[in-house]
Design a protein around this motif. Structure first.
Motif, short mmCIF file in Angstrom:
data_model
loop_
_atom_site.label_atom_id
_atom_site.label_comp_id
_atom_site.label_asym_id
_atom_site.label_seq_id
_atom_site.Cartn_x
_atom_site.Cartn_y
_atom_site.Cartn_z
N GLY A 157 78.85 57.66 59.04
CA GLY A 157 77.18 57.69 58.53
C GLY A 157 77.14 56.49 58.31
O GLY A 157 75.95 55.40 58.47
N VAL A 158 77.98 56.10 57.03
CA VAL A 158 77.58 55.10 55.98
C VAL A 158 77.70 53.53 56.60
O VAL A 158 76.96 52.51 56.29
CB VAL A 158 78.70 55.48 54.88
CG1 VAL A 158 78.70 53.97 53.88
CG2 VAL A 158 78.24 56.58 53.87
N ALA A 159 78.68 53.75 57.59
CA ALA A 159 78.77 52.08 58.59
C ALA A 159 77.38 52.30 59.71
O ALA A 159 76.94 51.38 59.66
CB ALA A 159 79.95 52.16 59.68
N ALA A 160 77.08 53.60 59.96
CA ALA A 160 75.61 53.51 60.92
C ALA A 160 74.58 53.06 60.42
O ALA A 160 73.74 52.10 60.95
CB ALA A 160 75.80 54.82 61.87
N VAL A 161 74.33 53.46 58.82
CA VAL A 161 72.81 53.04 58.28
C VAL A 161 73.47 51.53 58.41
O VAL A 161 72.16 51.41 57.87
CB VAL A 161 73.19 53.80 57.45
CG1 VAL A 161 71.75 53.06 55.98
CG2 VAL A 161 72.90 54.83 57.35
N ALA B 293 74.72 49.32 59.53
CA ALA B 293 74.46 48.56 60.34
C ALA B 293 73.40 48.07 61.31
O ALA B 293 72.66 47.35 62.03
CB ALA B 293 75.56 49.06 61.84
N LYS B 294 72.50 49.55 61.45
CA LYS B 294 71.22 49.33 61.51
C LYS B 294 70.08 48.55 60.23
O LYS B 294 69.47 47.94 60.56
CB LYS B 294 70.48 50.97 60.89
CG LYS B 294 70.96 51.93 62.68
CD LYS B 294 70.50 53.38 62.07
CE LYS B 294 71.00 53.94 63.93
NZ LYS B 294 69.91 55.81 62.71
N GLY B 295 70.64 48.80 58.75
CA GLY B 295 69.82 48.27 58.16
C GLY B 295 70.01 46.58 58.45
O GLY B 295 69.43 45.08 58.32
N LEU B 296 71.56 46.24 58.80
CA LEU B 296 71.64 44.56 59.54
C LEU B 296 70.84 44.17 60.32
O LEU B 296 71.03 43.01 60.84
CB LEU B 296 73.24 44.85 59.29
CG LEU B 296 74.08 44.32 58.07
CD1 LEU B 296 75.57 44.59 58.62
CD2 LEU B 296 74.54 43.13 57.40
N GLN B 297 71.12 44.75 61.74
CA GLN B 297 69.71 44.90 62.63
C GLN B 297 68.83 44.66 62.35
O GLN B 297 67.97 44.19 62.86
CB GLN B 297 70.54 45.33 63.60
CG GLN B 297 71.68 46.30 64.43
CD GLN B 297 72.05 47.53 65.21
OE1 GLN B 297 70.66 48.22 65.49
NE2 GLN B 297 72.47 47.49 65.89
N LEU B 298 68.20 45.65 61.35
CA LEU B 298 66.47 45.41 60.98
C LEU B 298 66.13 43.98 60.59
O LEU B 298 65.79 42.98 60.37
CB LEU B 298 66.48 46.00 59.61
CG LEU B 298 64.98 46.09 59.63
CD1 LEU B 298 64.16 46.57 60.76
CD2 LEU B 298 64.66 47.64 58.20
N VAL B 299 67.34 43.27 59.47
CA VAL B 299 67.54 41.70 58.75
C VAL B 299 67.58 40.87 59.69
O VAL B 299 66.82 40.36 59.88
CB VAL B 299 68.47 41.77 57.51
CG1 VAL B 299 68.14 40.40 57.37
CG2 VAL B 299 68.48 42.89 56.52
#
Length: 251
Positions: A66-70, A72-78
């Motif tokens: 779950g932490v890795a997914a969050v 990864a989403k943050g990095l994708q947004l950036v």
């Protein structure tokens, strides 16, 4: 004679059964002791369960996933935002400024002014200026500033800071306030508004932006300077909205 002498001993000596019968019983446990014993047994029963839940590899893997997914989403947004800055820098910065001016005015109305009902026209005009004025103007200004001052290091950062805060900011704040009051349908209040709020707004601008802009010009690449400024812009938009919408005191 021996039997007669032994008879009193048999009569006096206690029997084994009577010894067992009259053995003193253990003192009954108090209510607190019983509760303590029960609670201790429950804790003992829960310890393996807790250990199993804490040390469950499946649960640990799920939490880590779950932490890795969050992340990864943050990095994708950036990454998406940086790509948008490369493809459409003006539009991206304009939309970002619009969102920040919108949030700044709403915070000002709800938290500082504590209005009973939102002034949607005020919010619309403030957001519109963020979209068509603030974002595009800052993009052009920072680009020009990086070409105008080519020095690197602290000397270059200080030179950009002086030009930004003592030439650009005074003019920009005056233009912003004038357009805001005009678009809100009060063009006759432009001059009184500037006389009342322009200088105090400029002082507030210097207090907030001078320390930040030095770090921004010194450490941040040019194409990311508007993005970095957006982290401070929300607080500045709250201040600017408050200053720009203060009632003009008749003199």
């Amino acid at each position: 004679m021996a039997m007669a002498s032994a008879l009193p001993l048999l009569l006096v000596s206690p029997r084994p059964a009577s010894v067992a019968r009259f053995r003193p019983r253990a003192a009954p446990l108090s209510t607190a002791a019983v509760a303590l014993r029960k609670s201790g047994s429950r804790v003992a029963m829960l310890k393996p369960l807790r250990a199993a839940s804490c040390c469950n590899p499946a649960a640990a893997d799920a939490a880590a996933g779950g932490v890795a997914a969050v992340r990864a989403k943050g990095l994708q947004l950036v990454a998406w935002y940086l790509l948008s800055l490369d493809k459409n820098p003006v539009a991206t910065k304009a939309v970002t400024s619009a969102v920040l001016t919108l949030a700044g005015d709403l915070i000002c109305q709800l938290v500082i002014d504590k209005v009973p009902e939102l002034d949607l026209k005020r919010t619309f005009v403030f957001t519109l200026l963020g979209l068509v004025l603030v974002g595009p103007t800052l993009h052009v200004w920072y680009l020009y500033l990086s070409k105008l001052v080519t020095m690197s290091g602290a000397s270059g950062a200080i030179s950009r800071l002086l030009l930004d805060q003592f030439i650009f900011s005074p003019v920009f704040i005056g233009v912003f306030m004038s357009l805001l009051v005009t678009l809100e349908g009060k063009p006759s209040l432009v001059v009184p508004k500037l006389k009342q709020e322009w200088f105090s707004s400029l002082i507030a601008n210097w207090q907030l932006w001078i320390p930040f802009q030095f770090l921004n010009f010194y450490f941040v690449p040019q194409k990311l300077q508007v993005l970095a400024a957006n982290f401070v812009a929300l607080a500045w938009n709250v201040i600017l909205s408050y200053k720009a919408h203060k009632e003009v005191i008749a003199q």
